[in-house]
Design a protein around this motif. Structure first.
Motif, PDB file in Angstrom:
ATOM      1  N   SER A   8     -50.312  13.513 -20.905  1.00 54.78           N
ATOM      2  CA  SER A   8     -50.219  12.562 -19.801  1.00 54.78           C
ATOM      3  C   SER A   8     -48.784  12.121 -19.655  1.00 54.78           C
ATOM      4  O   SER A   8     -47.971  12.250 -20.564  1.00 54.78           O
ATOM      5  N   ALA A   9     -48.442  11.577 -18.496  1.00 52.31           N
ATOM      6  CA  ALA A   9     -47.102  11.089 -18.206  1.00 52.31           C
ATOM      7  C   ALA A   9     -47.206   9.753 -17.514  1.00 52.31           C
ATOM      8  O   ALA A   9     -48.058   9.555 -16.645  1.00 52.31           O
ATOM      9  N   SER A  10     -46.393   8.840 -17.904  1.00 55.20           N
ATOM     10  CA  SER A  10     -46.382   7.506 -17.309  1.00 55.20           C
ATOM     11  C   SER A  10     -44.972   7.169 -16.881  1.00 55.20           C
ATOM     12  O   SER A  10     -44.000   7.707 -17.423  1.00 55.20           O
ATOM     13  N   LEU A  30     -39.146  12.038 -14.690  1.00 58.82           N
ATOM     14  CA  LEU A  30     -40.568  11.728 -14.515  1.00 58.82           C
ATOM     15  C   LEU A  30     -41.292  12.872 -13.829  1.00 58.82           C
ATOM     16  O   LEU A  30     -42.398  13.264 -14.232  1.00 58.82           O
ATOM     17  N   ARG A  34     -44.346  15.111 -15.444  1.00 53.13           N
ATOM     18  CA  ARG A  34     -45.660  15.262 -14.797  1.00 53.13           C
ATOM     19  C   ARG A  34     -46.001  16.742 -14.626  1.00 53.13           C
ATOM     20  O   ARG A  34     -47.147  17.164 -14.854  1.00 53.13           O
ATOM     21  N   GLN A  38     -49.200  18.569 -16.275  1.00 55.85           N
ATOM     22  CA  GLN A  38     -50.210  19.263 -15.471  1.00 55.85           C
ATOM     23  C   GLN A  38     -50.364  20.698 -15.920  1.00 55.85           C
ATOM     24  O   GLN A  38     -51.469  21.233 -15.972  1.00 55.85           O
TER      25      GLN A  38
END
Length: 504
Positions: A8-10, A30, A34, A38
């Protein structure tokens, strides 16, 4: 048991007072995180079969190549690159020749560039590098359109103010064209009223003394008599035969001047046939010069009592009109039995008579067309006269055009190393323009050797269609399609009898 991994990426924390560059770099990291997350969540097999290789990235961004070479706004700023013309010809092999320019006589269409093809030797002289003379040779098999090209050039040249001379028309094909242009045609042959005296003195040009001009006229008359004698005897003249001609001519001119009439060939032949008169005029011991001139006297007798009797041994029945746009001499009544000697003798006399006009420096620029020139290649005397005409072309403002069937016709002038072969090849060398229509397969090698054709040019000659010819002009090559006007097509039709209905 394999446990699938999840990624996951935040959003990363970005200080409020960060500058634009730091904020842009943060957003890019970012986005990359992401995309990586994915991609990591997809099954390994599916990623291998369908997705792009994550290691492959585009060279330039989707917005295009940055910098001055991006061609944005219709401008392209590439770095300078230099190359020779030889390299450019190899790098860009489909570029067509630029042509000879728009000045001159319209011929037709350049096959490669599809542009109009124009030609004028007087315009090219001094303007095109390597173009050293206005002479031309046209060669091609029967039915390919070489005669139509020569007649078309003559017809269109008149519109530019040029005069056209045809000293020998062996098939009477130029008479119709001359009549259409309002020119002059002189028909010579048995049963015809036309007469030409080749010993007529041309008009004295301005600026030359009477004494100098008299010497020039005498030299021309001696050259003519020598050419006629060598043609009939088929050999060179002996020293005493040259002396006999000199003495006979001077005696005939003296007698004619006293009677206020022009000298004739018959007068010269009469002196040669009279040993006593010849010896008396020369001051030689009795019988010496007269005996040496026996063969010479019999040679000139043909012009007085032979098959050419009455044609050139009488006063001229026509006078030269310098204002006429075209002058042709129809010799179709001569040489039809297969013996070209009579035709060559007639052509020699006619050429000598016509030179009176060609020698006039105020006569303007002129074209002299030798049709069916292959028939005279075996006669050394006429080749010598043609060579003199070729050499003087620039000084006299004359464009000589020689029409033959095959370039190998030039080789029929004599064996290798002979004077006849050297003269014939010299005529070709003195032609800056060579126009080659289709040649037979067995003639391609000889044609290529004589003209120095490349392999591509030789192959092109073998595939030329009617009206299409290879033009070699001062080292440059063109393939031009000759275009005829409907009126020209009717004037130049030489195949009318082939298509005639038997009942007509």
């Amino acid at each position: 048991m394999h446990t699938p991994r999840r990624a996951s990426a935040s959003p990363l924390f970005t200080p409020h007072k960060a500058d634009r560059r730091t904020a842009r770099a943060t957003r890019d990291r970012l986005a990359a995180a992401r995309a990586q997350a994915q991609h990591a969540n997809r099954p390994a097999r599916r990623r291998a079969e369908h997705g792009p290789d994550p290691e492959l990235v585009p060279t330039y961004p989707a917005t295009g190549r940055p910098g001055p070479a991006s061609a944005r706004g219709g401008r392209l700023d590439l770095p300078e690159h230099r190359m020779t013309t030889a390299v450019a010809a190899g790098a860009y092999p489909f570029l067509a020749e630029g042509g000879l320019g728009a000045r001159g006589i319209y011929v037709g269409q350049d096959v490669h560039s599809e542009a109009a093809f124009c030609y004028d030797p007087f315009q090219l002289y001094g303007q095109l590098e390597g173009f050293t003379n206005p002479n031309a040779v046209i060669a091609g098999v029967i039915g390919m359109g070489k005669s139509a090209l020569a007649k078309s050039l003559a017809l269109r040249a008149v519109a530019f103010g040029y005069k056209i001379y045809v000293p020998c028309d062996p098939k009477a094909e130029w008479t119709v064209l001359s009549q259409a242009l309002g020119g002059q045609t002189i028909a010579l042959g048995p049963g015809l009223p036309g007469r030409l005296n080749p010993l007529d003195a041309p008009t004295k040009p301005a600026g030359i003394t009477a004494r100098d001009w008299s010497a020039e006229v005498r030299k021309r008359r001696l050259l003519l008599l020598g050419s006629l004698a060598r043609t009939v005897l088929a050999r060179d003249l002996l020293p005493m035969e040259h002396t006999a001609l000199d003495v006979a001519l001077d005696d005939a001119v003296t007698q004619a001047t006293a009677a206020h009439v022009p000298p004739l060939l018959g007068d010269v032949a009469a002196v040669l046939a009279s040993p006593a008169r010849l010896d008396a005029a020369s001051g030689e011991p009795a019988g010496r010069l007269g005996q040496a001139a026996e063969d010479l006297a019999h040679a000139l007798r043909r012009l007085v009592h032979g098959d050419l009797a009455g044609l050139f041994d009488a006063p001229s029945t026509v006078s030269f009109d310098p204002s006429a746009p075209m002058l042709t001499i129809d010799l179709s009544r001569l040489g039809s039995a297969g013996d070209d000697t009579g035709l060559v003798l007639a052509m020699t006399c006619a050429s000598a008579w016509m030179e009176a006009a060609l020698a006039d420096p105020a006569g303007g620029r002129r074209w002299v067309i030798y049709d069916e020139a292959w028939r005279v290649m075996r006669h050394l005397a006429l080749l010598e006269r043609m060579q003199s005409q070729w050499k003087l072309s620039r000084g006299l403002g004359i464009a000589n055009v020689m029409i033959i069937h095959r370039l190998s016709d030039l080789l029929s002038a004599g064996d290798a190393g002979s004077r006849g072969r050297a003269l014939a090849e010299g005529l070709l060398s003195d032609c800056s323009t060579r126009i080659i229509y289709r040649q037979e397969a067995d003639q391609l090698t000889a044609s290529g050797a004589l003209l120095g054709l490349t392999g591509v040019e030789t192959q092109a000659v073998s595939a030329l269609t009617k009206g299409r010819g290879l033009w070699k002009i001062a080292g440059r090559s063109f393939i031009s399609q000759h275009l005829l006007h409907p009126v020209e097509r009717d004037l130049f039709d030489t195949d009318s009898r082939m298509g005639m209905n038997p009942t007509e």
